[in-house]
Design an enzyme around this catalytic site. Structure first.
Site, PDB file in Angstrom:
ATOM      1  N   ARG A  37       0.833  -1.200   0.000  1.00 12.77           N
ATOM      2  CA  ARG A  37       0.000   0.000   0.000  1.00 12.77           C
ATOM      3  C   ARG A  37       0.874   1.259   0.000  1.00 12.77           C
ATOM      4  NH1 ARG A  37      -3.773  -1.401   5.271  1.00 12.77           N
ATOM      5  NH2 ARG A  37      -4.250  -3.582   4.742  1.00 12.77           N
TER       6      ARG A  37
ATOM      7  N   ASP B  50       0.170   5.442   1.186  1.00 12.77           N
ATOM      8  CA  ASP B  50      -0.805   6.289   1.865  1.00 12.77           C
ATOM      9  C   ASP B  50      -1.286   7.424   0.974  1.00 12.77           C
ATOM     10  OD1 ASP B  50      -0.751   4.844   4.218  1.00 12.77           O
ATOM     11  OD2 ASP B  50       0.810   6.078   5.137  1.00 12.77           O
TER      12      ASP B  50
ATOM     13  N   ARG C  31       8.948   7.412   6.153  1.00  6.95           N
ATOM     14  CA  ARG C  31       8.607   8.783   6.535  1.00  6.95           C
ATOM     15  C   ARG C  31       9.120   9.122   7.945  1.00  6.95           C
ATOM     16  NH1 ARG C  31       2.365   9.143   5.667  1.00  6.95           N
ATOM     17  NH2 ARG C  31       2.693  11.169   6.683  1.00  6.95           N
TER      18      ARG C  31
END
Length: 245
Positions: free
Chosen positions: A50, A52, A198
């Site tokens: 995935r 975001d 991140r």
């Protein structure tokens, strides 16, 4: 037959890759087009992982099974004609039936971009994180980055709400370089935890601007404590660059 596709997308207008009720997602747009091509039959698309909301991809990989017998280059053209212009199919190839976009992955590479110019171009505002002219100490960031490379339990760089139990991963490389006024971080490894890239970016940035010492990165890893690492960097500076198989 099973097809593997390498895709690129601008994450700005997406709620993420994975289908979510009432939201515009990359998977939803792909499956809508494939359903049209298959006369109403749902075709499930599986990605390498995935991304975001607002995260971009220049080398995401997907697979799906199709009953259509058409050349792969024609498949690529047919998809691109019907997909919105913020998703593009870069390549399509037939693969073995046991190929899996997620479970066959051996590694990934991500890129994170900070724009350190005094005035950010409006054309870069969705694709790099504005620092308002702040230029970090890249040498200090390099020092901290080397403490991350290797095999570690990366609990400190994982979002607290993850359900993943085993947080041991291997980071093969972590580099920082100036490209004009942009600072680019590239990181490659055998796998990444939720928000790991991140959080690493946010932590290294804090080192670069003198908010923390490089050695605190090693201490955070050793403590296996999320609160010891830095803030999660904004999503729109992140790119999934390449998936390895």
């Amino acid at each position: 037959m099973r097809l593997k596709a390498t895709i690129s997308y601008d994450g700005t207008q997406f709620a993420g890759y994975q289908v979510q009720p009432g939201e515009r997602t990359v998977q939803l747009e792909l499956e809508k087009v494939l359903m049209k091509m298959h006369k109403g039959e749902r075709v499930h698309v599986t990605a390498s992982g995935r991304t975001d909301a607002r995260v971009h991809a220049t080398g995401q990989v997907i697979h799906f099974d199709t009953s259509l017998v058409i050349p792969t280059d024609s498949y690529q053209k047919a998809l691109n004609v019907q997909l919105p212009n913020d998703i593009r199919i870069l390549a399509v190839e037939q693969v073995a039936d046991d190929f899996h976009a997620r479970y066959s992955v051996t590694g990934k590479r991500y890129r994170y971009i900070w724009d350190c110019s005094k005035v950010q171009s409006p054309f870069r505002r969705f694709y790099s994180v504005e620092t308002r002219g702040i230029k970090p100490n890249i040498e200090a960031m390099h020092e901290a980055a080397q403490l991350i490379v290797g095999t570690h339990d990366f609990t400190c760089f994982c979002a607290a709400n993850t359900s993943v139990v085993d947080k041991v991963r291997t980071v093969h490389s972590l580099e920082l370089e100036w490209i004009g006024d942009e600072l680019h971080m590239t990181i490659a490894g055998n796998g990444f935890l939720y928000n790991m890239v991140r959080i690493i970016a946010g932590t290294l940035w804090e080192v670069g601007i003198g908010r923390r010492e490089a050695q605190t990165v090693a201490e955070a890893i050793e403590a296996q404590d999320r609160s010891k690492a830095g803030k999660t960097a904004p999503a729109h500076g992140l790119y999934l660059e390449e998936v390895f198989y």
